[in-house]
Design a protein around this motif. Structure first.
Motif, PDB file in Angstrom:
ATOM      1  N   GLY A   1       0.804  -1.212   0.000  1.00  0.00           N
ATOM      2  CA  GLY A   1       0.000   0.000   0.000  1.00  0.00           C
ATOM      3  C   GLY A   1       0.837   1.261   0.000  1.00  0.00           C
ATOM      4  O   GLY A   1       0.534   2.228  -0.709  1.00  0.00           O
ATOM      5  N   MET A   2       1.923   1.266   0.780  1.00  0.00           N
ATOM      6  CA  MET A   2       2.750   2.469   0.872  1.00  0.00           C
ATOM      7  C   MET A   2       3.592   2.671  -0.378  1.00  0.00           C
ATOM      8  O   MET A   2       3.848   3.809  -0.794  1.00  0.00           O
ATOM      9  CB  MET A   2       3.606   2.407   2.133  1.00  0.00           C
ATOM     10  CG  MET A   2       2.763   2.515   3.404  1.00  0.00           C
ATOM     11  SD  MET A   2       3.679   2.245   4.932  1.00  0.00           S
ATOM     12  CE  MET A   2       4.470   3.837   5.125  1.00  0.00           C
ATOM     13  N   ILE A   3       4.048   1.587  -0.999  1.00  0.00           N
ATOM     14  CA  ILE A   3       4.760   1.733  -2.275  1.00  0.00           C
ATOM     15  C   ILE A   3       3.824   2.329  -3.320  1.00  0.00           C
ATOM     16  O   ILE A   3       4.187   3.267  -4.050  1.00  0.00           O
ATOM     17  CB  ILE A   3       5.322   0.377  -2.749  1.00  0.00           C
ATOM     18  CG1 ILE A   3       6.454  -0.099  -1.829  1.00  0.00           C
ATOM     19  CG2 ILE A   3       5.834   0.489  -4.187  1.00  0.00           C
ATOM     20  CD1 ILE A   3       6.959  -1.490  -2.143  1.00  0.00           C
ATOM     21  N   ARG A   4       2.618   1.812  -3.390  1.00  0.00           N
ATOM     22  CA  ARG A   4       1.666   2.325  -4.368  1.00  0.00           C
ATOM     23  C   ARG A   4       1.252   3.763  -4.040  1.00  0.00           C
ATOM     24  O   ARG A   4       1.052   4.573  -4.953  1.00  0.00           O
ATOM     25  CB  ARG A   4       0.450   1.399  -4.453  1.00  0.00           C
ATOM     26  CG  ARG A   4       0.815   0.011  -4.994  1.00  0.00           C
ATOM     27  CD  ARG A   4      -0.384  -0.746  -5.470  1.00  0.00           C
ATOM     28  NE  ARG A   4      -1.117   0.000  -6.494  1.00  0.00           N
ATOM     29  CZ  ARG A   4      -2.145  -0.506  -7.174  1.00  0.00           C
ATOM     30  NH1 ARG A   4      -2.536  -1.751  -6.958  1.00  0.00           N
ATOM     31  NH2 ARG A   4      -2.771   0.223  -8.067  1.00  0.00           N
ATOM     32  N   PHE A   5       1.152   4.076  -2.771  1.00  0.00           N
ATOM     33  CA  PHE A   5       0.870   5.449  -2.344  1.00  0.00           C
ATOM     34  C   PHE A   5       1.985   6.377  -2.828  1.00  0.00           C
ATOM     35  O   PHE A   5       1.730   7.482  -3.311  1.00  0.00           O
ATOM     36  CB  PHE A   5       0.762   5.482  -0.822  1.00  0.00           C
ATOM     37  CG  PHE A   5       0.288   6.785  -0.248  1.00  0.00           C
ATOM     38  CD1 PHE A   5      -1.070   7.087  -0.188  1.00  0.00           C
ATOM     39  CD2 PHE A   5       1.190   7.710   0.254  1.00  0.00           C
ATOM     40  CE1 PHE A   5      -1.515   8.296   0.361  1.00  0.00           C
ATOM     41  CE2 PHE A   5       0.760   8.919   0.795  1.00  0.00           C
ATOM     42  CZ  PHE A   5      -0.592   9.212   0.849  1.00  0.00           C
ATOM     43  N   ALA A   6       3.230   5.911  -2.710  1.00  0.00           N
ATOM     44  CA  ALA A   6       4.373   6.711  -3.156  1.00  0.00           C
ATOM     45  C   ALA A   6       4.371   6.900  -4.666  1.00  0.00           C
ATOM     46  O   ALA A   6       4.733   7.968  -5.171  1.00  0.00           O
ATOM     47  CB  ALA A   6       5.675   6.048  -2.713  1.00  0.00           C
ATOM     48  N   VAL A   7       3.953   5.869  -5.402  1.00  0.00           N
ATOM     49  CA  VAL A   7       3.877   5.979  -6.857  1.00  0.00           C
ATOM     50  C   VAL A   7       2.806   6.987  -7.260  1.00  0.00           C
ATOM     51  O   VAL A   7       3.009   7.812  -8.160  1.00  0.00           O
ATOM     52  CB  VAL A   7       3.581   4.597  -7.489  1.00  0.00           C
ATOM     53  CG1 VAL A   7       3.203   4.735  -8.967  1.00  0.00           C
ATOM     54  CG2 VAL A   7       4.795   3.677  -7.343  1.00  0.00           C
ATOM     55  N   ASP A   8       1.674   6.948  -6.586  1.00  0.00           N
ATOM     56  CA  ASP A   8       0.503   7.720  -7.017  1.00  0.00           C
ATOM     57  C   ASP A   8       0.498   9.171  -6.547  1.00  0.00           C
ATOM     58  O   ASP A   8      -0.185  10.002  -7.147  1.00  0.00           O
ATOM     59  CB  ASP A   8      -0.776   7.038  -6.514  1.00  0.00           C
ATOM     60  CG  ASP A   8      -1.015   5.685  -7.168  1.00  0.00           C
ATOM     61  OD1 ASP A   8      -0.470   5.458  -8.264  1.00  0.00           O
ATOM     62  OD2 ASP A   8      -1.731   4.857  -6.573  1.00  0.00           O
ATOM     63  N   HIS A   9       1.215   9.468  -5.463  1.00  0.00           N
ATOM     64  CA  HIS A   9       1.106  10.799  -4.875  1.00  0.00           C
ATOM     65  C   HIS A   9       2.402  11.592  -5.063  1.00  0.00           C
ATOM     66  O   HIS A   9       3.453  11.236  -4.509  1.00  0.00           O
ATOM     67  CB  HIS A   9       0.781  10.696  -3.383  1.00  0.00           C
ATOM     68  CG  HIS A   9      -0.600  10.181  -3.117  1.00  0.00           C
ATOM     69  ND1 HIS A   9      -0.927   8.839  -3.215  1.00  0.00           N
ATOM     70  CD2 HIS A   9      -1.753  10.830  -2.771  1.00  0.00           C
ATOM     71  CE1 HIS A   9      -2.215   8.682  -2.932  1.00  0.00           C
ATOM     72  NE2 HIS A   9      -2.728   9.871  -2.662  1.00  0.00           N
TER      73      HIS A   9
END
Length: 300
Positions: free
Chosen positions: A208-216
């Motif tokens: 979740g945090m990796i994807r959060f970093a990609v998206d934000h």
């Protein structure tokens, strides 16, 4: 999106790949041996780190790169030769990522580069957030610092760079099976004095945090990938025992562990209380805050 991942067949990489593919994204896994990999929908294997490899020519327009490549710190005793391999594997793979970025006509929006909370060194009484900029002075801190410095070169090409400092990742693979084995055998107990901090994180929050970093786009620089409530080792062990309905009673003194593992014993006998301040401030929705909830999800 098109996402390139190194280390995409490992514990974290496999889960991350599955998450992206399930949401309709295309994943390009950079690997030394693409020919022996299983065929998976939404996944393309691209050869790299070989003399005849030209990954930049094989990749389409890549929106994000996630670099998880590096030799495991857990297998084998830390001889000087092995320590050098641990460092070199991270530096060489990250330099290759920077080289690929340089060759791409259209640069990715973001590079998410793995690191570790070992960056901070160890402490029994200090808490660390991303605001702590000084690295520790042990082997893992040195590796993390040099690894991050290499990754930050992506900024020279206009690529937003995130340094995901992983805590102890709890999942069906990785450290957890070894951590719970003594409890399953009814011989679990504290390691050393039990006061060392374990900054844990559930594998679902890692993804979740990796994807959060990609998206934000607001996420850049260091990002502590840990749960908001670290535990001291003794409390961690008691929680494992409670979840498994096993005793927490047989201690393992520090001396025999140091004798058996050498310098690597610091992984379990030392620790750091690392808090995910940036993730909380930016609004990441943690799935698992309580250790008991995370363990019940994974073990029950």
């Amino acid at each position: 999106m098109n996402i390139a991942i190194t280390g995409g067949t490992g514990f974290v990489g496999s889960a991350l790949t599955e998450s992206f593919v399930n949401d309709g994204h295309s994943v390009y896994i950079l690997t030394r041996n693409p020919d022996n990999k299983p065929v998976k929908k939404g996944v393309t294997y691209v050869k790299w780190l070989k003399d005849d490899a030209e990954p930049a020519k094989e990749l389409p327009n890549i929106h994000a790169i996630v670099n998880l490549a590096g030799e495991s710190i857990n297998s084998g005793r830390w001889t000087e030769e092995r320590k050098q391999r641990i460092l070199d594997s991270r530096i060489s793979s990250t330099r290759e990522i920077i080289s690929i970025i340089q060759q791409l006509d259209k640069k990715p929006r973001v590079l998410v580069n793995a690191s570790a909370i070992g960056y901070y060194g160890s402490s029994l009484d200090q808490s660390f957030t991303e605001n702590n900029t000084e690295a520790g002075n042990d082997f893992l801190a040195d590796v993390s610092k040099k690894w991050e410095d290499e990754a930050m070169n992506a900024q020279n090409h206009g690529v937003r760079t995130v340094l995901t400092r992983f805590g102890i990742v709890l999942g069906q693979e990785g450290a957890l099976p070894l951590m719970v084995l003594p409890y399953k055998l009814f011989i679990g107990g504290k390691l050393g004095d039990g006061r060392q901090w374990y900054s844990w994180v559930h594998i679902q929050d890692v993804i979740g945090m990796i994807r959060f970093a990609v998206d934000h786009e607001s996420v850049q620089g260091p990002l502590n990938v840990t749960a908001p409530e670290p535990k001291r080792m003794n409390d961690f062990g008691k929680t494992v025992a409670e979840v498994l309905n096993r005793p927490h009673w047989i201690p393992v003194p520090e001396a025999p562990m140091q004798a058996a593992l050498g310098e690597k014993s610091g992984i379990v006998l030392k620790g750091q209380c690392v808090l995910p301040q940036k993730a909380k401030e930016l609004g990441y929705p943690f799935r698992y805050i309580k250790l008991k909830d995370a363990l019940e999800n994974l073990l029950v």
